[in-house]
Design a protein around this motif. Structure first.
Motif, PDB file in Angstrom:
ATOM      1  N   PHE A   1       1.047  -1.073  -0.261  1.00 25.60           N
ATOM      2  CA  PHE A   1      -0.069   0.121   0.203  1.00 25.60           C
ATOM      3  C   PHE A   1       0.755   1.944  -0.504  1.00 25.60           C
ATOM      4  N   SER A   2       0.100   2.577  -0.303  1.00 24.66           N
ATOM      5  CA  SER A   2       1.402   3.209  -0.169  1.00 24.66           C
ATOM      6  C   SER A   2       0.487   4.860   0.307  1.00 24.66           C
ATOM      7  N   VAL A   3       1.379   5.715   1.543  1.00 24.16           N
ATOM      8  CA  VAL A   3       0.366   6.627   1.998  1.00 24.16           C
ATOM      9  C   VAL A   3       1.604   7.673   1.624  1.00 24.16           C
ATOM     10  N   GLY A   4       0.033   9.153   1.498  1.00 25.36           N
ATOM     11  CA  GLY A   4       0.347  10.189   1.188  1.00 25.36           C
ATOM     12  C   GLY A   4       0.699  10.327  -0.479  1.00 25.36           C
ATOM     13  N   GLN A   5       0.474   9.075  -0.939  1.00 29.37           N
ATOM     14  CA  GLN A   5       1.169   9.486  -2.903  1.00 29.37           C
ATOM     15  C   GLN A   5      -0.537   9.163  -3.427  1.00 29.37           C
ATOM     16  N   ALA A   6      -1.980   9.265  -2.652  1.00 28.18           N
ATOM     17  CA  ALA A   6      -2.613   9.347  -3.658  1.00 28.18           C
ATOM     18  C   ALA A   6      -3.581  10.132  -3.851  1.00 28.18           C
ATOM     19  N   HIS A   7      -2.415  11.522  -3.558  1.00 30.32           N
ATOM     20  CA  HIS A   7      -3.172  12.635  -5.495  1.00 30.32           C
ATOM     21  C   HIS A   7      -2.420  11.981  -6.378  1.00 30.32           C
ATOM     22  N   ARG A   8      -1.438  12.304  -5.569  1.00 25.52           N
ATOM     23  CA  ARG A   8      -0.485  11.432  -7.043  1.00 25.52           C
ATOM     24  C   ARG A   8      -0.910  11.187  -8.733  1.00 25.52           C
ATOM     25  N   GLY A   9      -1.496  10.173  -8.536  1.00 22.20           N
ATOM     26  CA  GLY A   9      -2.301   9.469  -9.512  1.00 22.20           C
ATOM     27  C   GLY A   9      -3.250  10.343 -10.379  1.00 22.20           C
ATOM     28  N   ALA A  10      -3.924  10.951  -9.419  1.00 17.05           N
ATOM     29  CA  ALA A  10      -5.334  12.143 -10.367  1.00 17.05           C
ATOM     30  C   ALA A  10      -4.210  12.733 -10.127  1.00 17.05           C
ATOM     31  N   ILE A  11      -3.158  13.819 -10.608  1.00 15.90           N
ATOM     32  CA  ILE A  11      -2.158  14.568 -11.295  1.00 15.90           C
ATOM     33  C   ILE A  11      -2.228  13.841 -12.092  1.00 15.90           C
ATOM     34  N   LEU A  12      -0.877  12.990 -12.265  1.00 16.63           N
ATOM     35  CA  LEU A  12      -0.693  12.810 -13.145  1.00 16.63           C
ATOM     36  C   LEU A  12      -1.682  12.288 -14.940  1.00 16.63           C
ATOM     37  N   PHE A  13      -3.019  11.761 -13.997  1.00 19.24           N
ATOM     38  CA  PHE A  13      -4.494  11.577 -15.096  1.00 19.24           C
ATOM     39  C   PHE A  13      -4.893  12.902 -15.522  1.00 19.24           C
ATOM     40  N   TYR A  14      -4.521  13.868 -14.715  1.00 19.26           N
ATOM     41  CA  TYR A  14      -5.569  15.261 -15.181  1.00 19.26           C
ATOM     42  C   TYR A  14      -4.162  16.244 -15.834  1.00 19.26           C
ATOM     43  N   GLY A  15      -3.166  15.913 -15.666  1.00 16.55           N
ATOM     44  CA  GLY A  15      -1.736  16.466 -16.324  1.00 16.55           C
ATOM     45  C   GLY A  15      -1.960  15.351 -17.524  1.00 16.55           C
ATOM     46  N   LEU A  16      -2.321  14.210 -17.897  1.00 14.62           N
ATOM     47  CA  LEU A  16      -2.255  13.720 -19.450  1.00 14.62           C
ATOM     48  C   LEU A  16      -3.501  13.985 -20.477  1.00 14.62           C
ATOM     49  N   ILE A  17      -3.898  14.924 -19.656  1.00 14.61           N
ATOM     50  CA  ILE A  17      -5.195  15.085 -20.040  1.00 14.61           C
ATOM     51  C   ILE A  17      -5.173  16.584 -20.561  1.00 14.61           C
ATOM     52  N   ALA A  18      -4.871  17.504 -20.195  1.00 12.53           N
ATOM     53  CA  ALA A  18      -4.142  18.668 -20.117  1.00 12.53           C
ATOM     54  C   ALA A  18      -2.918  18.389 -21.443  1.00 12.53           C
ATOM     55  N   ALA A  19      -1.987  17.739 -21.691  1.00 11.29           N
ATOM     56  CA  ALA A  19      -1.217  17.586 -22.034  1.00 11.29           C
ATOM     57  C   ALA A  19      -2.106  17.309 -23.531  1.00 11.29           C
ATOM     58  N   SER A  20      -2.769  16.387 -23.416  1.00  8.93           N
ATOM     59  CA  SER A  20      -2.916  15.579 -24.476  1.00  8.93           C
ATOM     60  C   SER A  20      -4.094  17.226 -25.274  1.00  8.93           C
ATOM     61  N   ILE A  21      -4.915  17.485 -24.688  1.00  8.53           N
ATOM     62  CA  ILE A  21      -5.317  19.787 -25.433  1.00  8.53           C
ATOM     63  C   ILE A  21      -5.022  20.651 -25.543  1.00  8.53           C
ATOM     64  N   VAL A  22      -3.914  20.691 -24.889  1.00  2.71           N
ATOM     65  CA  VAL A  22      -2.685  21.801 -25.659  1.00  2.71           C
ATOM     66  C   VAL A  22      -2.430  20.750 -26.626  1.00  2.71           C
ATOM     67  N   ALA A  23      -1.784  20.295 -27.016  1.00  2.00           N
ATOM     68  CA  ALA A  23      -1.418  18.848 -28.281  1.00  2.00           C
ATOM     69  C   ALA A  23      -2.163  19.344 -29.573  1.00  2.00           C
ATOM     70  N   GLY A  24      -3.131  18.613 -28.746  1.00  2.00           N
ATOM     71  CA  GLY A  24      -4.533  18.739 -29.987  1.00  2.00           C
ATOM     72  C   GLY A  24      -4.250  20.520 -30.855  1.00  2.00           C
ATOM     73  N   ALA A  25      -4.671  21.220 -29.917  1.00  2.00           N
ATOM     74  CA  ALA A  25      -4.509  22.622 -30.355  1.00  2.00           C
ATOM     75  C   ALA A  25      -3.710  23.334 -30.906  1.00  2.00           C
ATOM     76  N   PHE A  26      -2.450  23.076 -30.443  1.00  2.00           N
ATOM     77  CA  PHE A  26      -0.720  22.802 -31.388  1.00  2.00           C
ATOM     78  C   PHE A  26      -1.188  22.816 -32.281  1.00  2.00           C
ATOM     79  N   GLY A  27      -1.507  21.292 -32.683  1.00  2.00           N
ATOM     80  CA  GLY A  27      -1.565  20.571 -33.950  1.00  2.00           C
ATOM     81  C   GLY A  27      -2.602  21.603 -34.507  1.00  2.00           C
TER      82      GLY A  27
END
Length: 195
Positions: free
Chosen positions: A152-178
């Motif tokens: 199990f992990s302690v104090g790292q639960a928000h890392r997964g959410a940050i990664l998920f939303y970061g990937l979504i934001a990066a996809s939107i930016v990449a799409g807009a740039f393209g």
């Protein structure tokens, strides 16, 4: 005789219900594993404990046979076993769960004893974020020993959410740039006129 003194390593988390109660297989038997934190005592956790600090860990025997077995419980800090694709710590090898290998990394140890009520409950204060392993060792009246672990992990639960939303934001930016590159290269797409 060699079968009676055998040591079997069990699978780690067998299944979970809404990531709050985990079912741990220990030999042929099952144990529910649940964690609670003082910040939100009504919330139950299993693999991801969101905050460092005091945590109450409860192991609840599903099978009554375990009540007649000696149980030894350890909580250890992960010492480089790595993580799988979801970020959960990898299962430790047999050599890594040997008692002599565990002593130096053990954060909490409940020595072997019987738990006739079928409930093991203890509190541990996690002072640093990271990955940990709970290790349950039971021994039956025939001398058979079963070792199981729940990472199990302690104090790292928000890392997964940050990664998920970061990937979504990066996809939107990449799409807009393209789209911007495409429209600059080929110009605006002419709209079709109705005849």
């Amino acid at each position: 005789m060699s079968l009676l003194s055998s040591v079997a390593c069990a699978d780690a988390i067998l299944s979970s219900d809404n990531d709050s109660k985990c079912v741990l297989r220990v030999g042929p038997d099952l144990i529910h594993v649940t964690a609670y934190q003082a910040q939100d005592p009504r919330a139950e956790f299993c693999r991801d404990i969101p905050n460092i600090g005091p945590v109450i860990i409860v192991l609840d025997y599903v099978d009554a046979e375990l009540r007649n077995m000696m149980a030894d419980i350890r909580v250890i800090k992960d010492v480089g076993g790595g993580a799988d694709m979801s970020g959960a710590p990898n299962i430790l090898s047999d050599a890594e769960v040997a008692p002599e290998a565990l002593d130096s990394v053990t954060e909490r140890h409940l020595p072997a004893k019987l738990y006739p009520t079928g409930i093991i409950s203890f509190q541990h204060n996690f002072t640093s974020a990271g990955t940990y392993h709970g290790i349950v060792t039971v021994k039956n009246e025939h001398g058979q020993i079963y070792v199981s672990q729940f990472p199990f992990s302690v104090g790292q639960a928000h890392r997964g959410a940050i990664l998920f939303y970061g990937l979504i934001a990066a996809s939107i930016v990449a799409g807009a740039f393209g789209y911007w590159i495409y429209s600059r290269r080929y110009g605006a797409v002419p709209s079709s006129k109705k005849a």
